[in-house]
Design an enzyme around this catalytic site. Sequence first.
Site, mmCIF file in Angstrom:
data_model
loop_
_atom_site.group_PDB
_atom_site.id
_atom_site.type_symbol
_atom_site.label_atom_id
_atom_site.label_comp_id
_atom_site.label_asym_id
_atom_site.label_seq_id
_atom_site.Cartn_x
_atom_site.Cartn_y
_atom_site.Cartn_z
ATOM 1 C CG ASP A 123 -43.390 -1.027 24.007
ATOM 2 O OD1 ASP A 123 -44.077 -2.037 24.138
ATOM 3 O OD2 ASP A 123 -42.081 -0.823 23.674
ATOM 4 C CG HIS B 151 -32.318 -2.753 20.549
ATOM 5 N ND1 HIS B 151 -33.120 -4.048 20.544
ATOM 6 C CD2 HIS B 151 -33.333 -1.937 20.910
ATOM 7 C CE1 HIS B 151 -34.364 -3.893 21.090
ATOM 8 N NE2 HIS B 151 -34.512 -2.500 21.254
ATOM 9 C CE LYS C 274 -43.734 -5.211 21.076
ATOM 10 N NZ LYS C 274 -43.481 -3.930 21.799
ATOM 11 C CG HIS C 275 -40.603 -7.392 17.037
ATOM 12 N ND1 HIS C 275 -40.783 -8.227 18.607
ATOM 13 C CD2 HIS C 275 -40.443 -6.286 17.734
ATOM 14 C CE1 HIS C 275 -40.567 -7.222 19.632
ATOM 15 N NE2 HIS C 275 -40.584 -6.006 19.187
ATOM 16 C CG ASP D 57 -38.669 -2.531 16.125
ATOM 17 O OD1 ASP D 57 -39.131 -1.395 17.177
ATOM 18 O OD2 ASP D 57 -38.157 -3.567 16.538
ATOM 19 N NE ARG E 171 -39.848 -7.434 24.518
ATOM 20 C CZ ARG E 171 -39.311 -6.757 23.490
ATOM 21 N NH1 ARG E 171 -38.104 -6.889 23.093
ATOM 22 N NH2 ARG E 171 -40.352 -6.043 22.757
#
Length: 446
Positions: free
Chosen positions: A168, A289, A276-277, A361, A246
């Site tokens: 990653d 998460h 992604k995503h 994911d 990001r």
Amino acid sequence: MQLLRRIGLILLWLAAPLVAFAAANKNDPYLVPLRGAGNIALVVASFAIVIVLLRRGRWRTTAGKLLVVLWCLPPLLMSTAHLKFELRKHDVLAASATEARQLGPHFMVGYSSFPEVARLAEQGLIGGVYVTRHNIRGRTVEALRAEIAALQDKRRAVGLPPLVVAADQEGGIVGHLAPPLTKVPALATLTGLAPDEQQARAEEFGRIHGRELSELGVNLNLAPVLDLKPPQPRNRLDFHTLIGQRAIATDPVVVSTIASAYVRGLEESGVGATLKHFPGIGRVRTDTHHFSADLNTPVKELEVTDWLPFREVLSHSRSALMVGHVTLTAVDPDRAASHSRRVVQGIIRDTWNYQGVVMTDDLVMGAIYQNDVCKAVVEAINAGVDTLLVAYDGAQFYRVFACALEGSRQGKLDAAMLRASDERLSRAFPTEQARVVSRVRVVGKN
């Protein structure tokens, strides 16, 4: 002194149920920091407290007896949880060669123990591995390179195809192997440049990542991020997604331009990209998460905004597509996109005609793990997802694979979907590069 003793007793009463809960859930991803030495310390502390309570005569009162019993529970609950884990692990490792060949290629796993992941690789129970910061912490690049090569050698020795090896390396705040690999700036730092300069620099970033990852033995990068940068400030409870830092830009054209160039740079070195995503988490403020999240935007609006970069980059690259754990409510309000047939088969395969690799994911994320994992695993496979990712906590692989194994044994898996997925996987990843890297390392040892 009497006051301190009372405070101590109160703390013991409060701590007992918390420690018991932690012991019963010792294998939960949230309790990864307690594993190993932490679990041993918890058991030792429980026994020590029981001994102290007994020596001080707490057993003579009803309340004291109850407190002693409560502190006897953590070791028992931990033993039960460990036994359950070992039984599940045994069932997975005892899977037949036919079951391993059918299901194994569809799983990518993060790992901490080389002997353990080597066994999974040799038995064909996985099709890929994910390497991250703990795999290289305190070690040299050469050591990790040799480890990856050794895994590929073991695969070749038993006649199995090379593993897909993923990392990653997005750049910016997400670069899990940097250092020691080069720390590259975020692609978002290029948005102020002229278009030609944007492409040149992005392609150079991709070449840096591609060259270093390829030399390490990694053949798939879980980057770039194509979610549009959210216009609103980040949710203060979002400690992990941090998509505002990001994402590349708010303009889908700029995202497409920079991401396309970055992917070209990666692919020049034989390293695949992962977009992604999908279907996009830039509009979502909930951190998947930990929690389920809804994307409530109409499909027509997404098609001309958030989805433009995905379709553009997919149209002229060999990129894989990562599907996130947000629920696209306009299409399938009952499940996350990562295991929705309406999203994966209906939009990605049928509408877009994308026949490359689709991966989930991380299934250890709370949006999936805190719900019905087995249902999600079966639905993901039947939706046409090719790779199920278990990254953060590799120990959860046994639980996730057991779900697929049970689904297969009960006839719940779509055989046609699995066959089509096998075909996509066989032609998608640059596995010849893995063979070459492995052979080079063998020659280097002689």
